[in-house]
Design an enzyme around this catalytic site. Sequence first.
Site, PDB file in Angstrom:
ATOM      1  N   GLY A 167       0.833  -1.196   0.000  1.00  0.00           N
ATOM      2  CA  GLY A 167       0.000   0.000   0.000  1.00  0.00           C
ATOM      3  C   GLY A 167       0.866   1.244   0.000  1.00  0.00           C
ATOM      4  O   GLY A 167       0.484   2.307   0.503  1.00  0.00           O
ATOM      5  N   GLY A 201      -0.468   4.666  -1.258  1.00  0.00           N
ATOM      6  CA  GLY A 201      -1.623   5.281  -0.609  1.00  0.00           C
ATOM      7  C   GLY A 201      -1.202   6.449   0.264  1.00  0.00           C
ATOM      8  O   GLY A 201      -0.008   6.754   0.407  1.00  0.00           O
ATOM      9  N   ASN A 234      -5.262   1.606  14.532  1.00  0.00           N
ATOM     10  CA  ASN A 234      -4.660   2.930  14.659  1.00  0.00           C
ATOM     11  C   ASN A 234      -3.301   2.790  15.322  1.00  0.00           C
ATOM     12  O   ASN A 234      -3.190   2.154  16.380  1.00  0.00           O
ATOM     13  CB  ASN A 234      -5.580   3.839  15.498  1.00  0.00           C
ATOM     14  CG  ASN A 234      -5.236   5.298  15.367  1.00  0.00           C
ATOM     15  OD1 ASN A 234      -4.128   5.711  15.667  1.00  0.00           O
ATOM     16  ND2 ASN A 234      -6.189   6.088  14.911  1.00  0.00           N
ATOM     17  N   HIS A 266     -13.732  11.930   9.307  1.00  0.00           N
ATOM     18  CA  HIS A 266     -12.561  11.680   8.477  1.00  0.00           C
ATOM     19  C   HIS A 266     -12.718  12.363   7.119  1.00  0.00           C
ATOM     20  O   HIS A 266     -13.806  12.814   6.765  1.00  0.00           O
ATOM     21  CB  HIS A 266     -12.347  10.177   8.267  1.00  0.00           C
ATOM     22  CG  HIS A 266     -11.797   9.469   9.464  1.00  0.00           C
ATOM     23  ND1 HIS A 266     -12.588   9.036  10.503  1.00  0.00           N
ATOM     24  CD2 HIS A 266     -10.522   9.132   9.795  1.00  0.00           C
ATOM     25  CE1 HIS A 266     -11.839   8.450  11.415  1.00  0.00           C
ATOM     26  NE2 HIS A 266     -10.571   8.497  11.008  1.00  0.00           N
ATOM     27  N   HIS A 267     -11.639  12.373   6.375  1.00  0.00           N
ATOM     28  CA  HIS A 267     -11.599  12.977   5.036  1.00  0.00           C
ATOM     29  C   HIS A 267     -12.601  12.301   4.099  1.00  0.00           C
ATOM     30  O   HIS A 267     -13.054  11.171   4.344  1.00  0.00           O
ATOM     31  CB  HIS A 267     -10.187  12.877   4.463  1.00  0.00           C
ATOM     32  CG  HIS A 267      -9.652  11.475   4.455  1.00  0.00           C
ATOM     33  ND1 HIS A 267      -9.823  10.615   3.395  1.00  0.00           N
ATOM     34  CD2 HIS A 267      -8.963  10.781   5.402  1.00  0.00           C
ATOM     35  CE1 HIS A 267      -9.254   9.446   3.664  1.00  0.00           C
ATOM     36  NE2 HIS A 267      -8.726   9.524   4.882  1.00  0.00           N
ATOM     37  N   LYS A 313     -12.176   8.485   2.648  1.00  0.00           N
ATOM     38  CA  LYS A 313     -12.107   7.274   3.478  1.00  0.00           C
ATOM     39  C   LYS A 313     -13.224   6.323   3.082  1.00  0.00           C
ATOM     40  O   LYS A 313     -14.393   6.694   3.023  1.00  0.00           O
ATOM     41  CB  LYS A 313     -12.218   7.626   4.958  1.00  0.00           C
ATOM     42  CG  LYS A 313     -12.048   6.419   5.876  1.00  0.00           C
ATOM     43  CD  LYS A 313     -11.879   6.824   7.320  1.00  0.00           C
ATOM     44  CE  LYS A 313     -11.715   5.621   8.242  1.00  0.00           C
ATOM     45  NZ  LYS A 313     -10.532   4.796   7.899  1.00  0.00           N
TER      46      LYS A 313
END
Length: 248
Positions: free
Chosen positions: A7, A10, A108, A138-139, A142
């Site tokens: 990833g 990302g 997290n 969140h943005h 997501k």
Amino acid sequence: MRLIIVGANGKLGKLVLAQAARDSSIEIVGQVSRSFNNTAPFFNSINNINSACDCILDVSHPDNLSEILAYAQNHHTPLVIATTGFNVSQVEQINTAARQIPILLTSNTSLGVFSFRQLVAKATKLLNNWDIEIVETHHNQKADAPSGTAKTIIEDIRQVRELNPISNRTGKRQPNEIGIVALRGGTVPGTHTVNFFGDNETITLTHQAQSRVIFAQGAIECCTIMENQKENKLFRMEDILKLGGEQC
């Protein structure tokens, strides 16, 4: 530490690469992403990597889980999974693989978030008959909702009180519920708020990530600790913080 990042292209993967570039003790031996060409050190599949590594970091997508677990088991390499959105079957896959290799599963990687979770659990015990509601923000890119961190917080609370999680409630609130609301917008890295409602008073606990850098820093710290683990089991952040203290 020789590290593979799945990833890597990302949002979090790029931040981890940037942090690792500043640390001469870290060597990135493989960057995996579907959008990369299959040219070292970039790979479109972890199976194309032949270099030895000390730890694998997964910050990709649940769809990649089976491939990553198989690779880690075949090479007996510690694995840090910081991806969210797994279903029940995939969680069972992780539990099964953890009998063969050391695996850290965390929604997290922030030390602050872990401390926040401890405070929430303590407040839940003290305020044992108050209503509890969670709001996470969140943005707008997501994919999963509620967030993995919010789900983890709910499980922390349910270890203290048997409450039923309710998303997008309609109608009156029931005493045995814990509500969860997910907001998506802009570029918010992540904010989690737990509200405790009593009679004529309210207590609110909030953790606000001001930058995704905290997650990248935490991910690298987790990998640094996990690379030395020989015990085959499923690790949690509680274990990592304890092991980190022992190493210091």
